[in-house]
Write a protein that holds these residues in place. Sequence first.
Motif, PDB file in Angstrom:
ATOM      1  N   ASN A 126      10.686  -5.453   0.478  1.00 54.84           N
ATOM      2  CA  ASN A 126      10.275  -6.031   1.752  1.00 54.84           C
ATOM      3  C   ASN A 126      10.806  -7.454   1.907  1.00 54.84           C
ATOM      4  O   ASN A 126      10.351  -8.195   2.780  1.00 54.84           O
ATOM      5  N   ALA A 146       9.503  -3.134  -5.172  1.00 54.05           N
ATOM      6  CA  ALA A 146       8.904  -2.137  -6.073  1.00 54.05           C
ATOM      7  C   ALA A 146      10.010  -1.283  -6.682  1.00 54.05           C
ATOM      8  O   ALA A 146      10.906  -0.827  -5.975  1.00 54.05           O
ATOM      9  N   SER A 174       6.245   0.827 -10.352  1.00 52.01           N
ATOM     10  CA  SER A 174       5.245   1.713  -9.776  1.00 52.01           C
ATOM     11  C   SER A 174       5.629   3.180  -9.947  1.00 52.01           C
ATOM     12  O   SER A 174       6.780   3.560  -9.710  1.00 52.01           O
ATOM     13  N   VAL A 177       6.519   4.765  -6.405  1.00 54.93           N
ATOM     14  CA  VAL A 177       7.598   4.140  -5.633  1.00 54.93           C
ATOM     15  C   VAL A 177       8.101   5.060  -4.526  1.00 54.93           C
ATOM     16  O   VAL A 177       8.483   4.596  -3.443  1.00 54.93           O
ATOM     17  N   MET A 180       6.030   4.489  -1.616  1.00 54.63           N
ATOM     18  CA  MET A 180       6.382   3.230  -0.966  1.00 54.63           C
ATOM     19  C   MET A 180       7.639   3.387  -0.111  1.00 54.63           C
ATOM     20  O   MET A 180       7.756   2.776   0.954  1.00 54.63           O
ATOM     21  N   ASN A 183       6.573   5.003   2.950  1.00 57.79           N
ATOM     22  CA  ASN A 183       5.863   4.031   3.783  1.00 57.79           C
ATOM     23  C   ASN A 183       6.839   3.187   4.603  1.00 57.79           C
ATOM     24  O   ASN A 183       6.612   2.921   5.788  1.00 57.79           O
ATOM     25  N   LYS A 184       7.955   2.779   3.974  1.00 55.46           N
ATOM     26  CA  LYS A 184       8.956   1.997   4.689  1.00 55.46           C
ATOM     27  C   LYS A 184       9.672   2.843   5.734  1.00 55.46           C
ATOM     28  O   LYS A 184      10.043   2.355   6.813  1.00 55.46           O
TER      29      LYS A 184
END
Length: 306
Positions: A126, A146, A174, A177, A180, A183-184
Amino acid sequence: MRIVLVGPGAMGLLFGGYLSQKNDVTLVGRNADRMKQIQENGVRIRETDGREEIYHPDATAQPDKMTEADLVLLFVKAGDSKAALESVKHLIGSNTFLMTLQNGAGHEKLLLQYAPKERVIIGTTNQGSYKLDETSVCHSGLGDTALGAVSGSGEAFAPVAEIFQSCGFPCILSEQVRGMIWNKLMINASSSVLSGILQMPQGYVVENSSAWNIAQKLIKEICAVATAEGYPFMADEQIERIDKHLRNAPGGYTSVYADLKAGRKTEVSVINGAVVEAGRRLGIPTPTHELILDMVHAMEGRNENT
């Protein structure tokens, strides 16, 4: 650590500059003149408070003259990944970590052709950066990075995470990952790609009821696919989160917007295309993403016929 960073764009310059504080870093790019400028003058990074620092990683357009690295980090656009990896494959030895922080998902399929899975690091960041000129960037985002393994815990990657942390990048290992990365993708494969198609800033997507209706369909399909893959997301929560994000940064422009405006190929194949591919594999329909994928490819094709 001896690090080779392939793809000195805005993010590549940011990471290459910061990592060079405590590591032997070489930026690899295709433009020999630009690489010479970086080698001679360094990388200038402007922080959000106006402070500027010049960092001095090495830079080259001739990686064939280099030897094996401890870490090869890929920051090229997805469509350039194969050629980039071919140009540095001699640098990937049995003890080399091969890592991606590229936009989108599914990059590990290609990376696994060049390194075994226990040496392949997938990740998402991020951090934010945009170019000021060919050797300068503005460090525009200060989020976490991450890292994780293709499968398993990824504990062997702890030294890499520690190096990132020590050079100013908050970084975690993580086992989630992939979640994540999903999520992005929620933003990149919905409001970001629509902003590009419409050639409007991101705020327009939430302000226009028709555009927001399409965005919500895209978000719901992503949630269904990610949940089927073992990373559960609630569509209502994601819609609320992205609504808030767009209203907080209504003037933002995306990489898909910039690429389509400039007549370049986009990374939609690893953004919406990743959702479509996973949906087919998992038996989850993704008709809106399929339409968006075809639409962006059609827009890219306009420049091939002019």
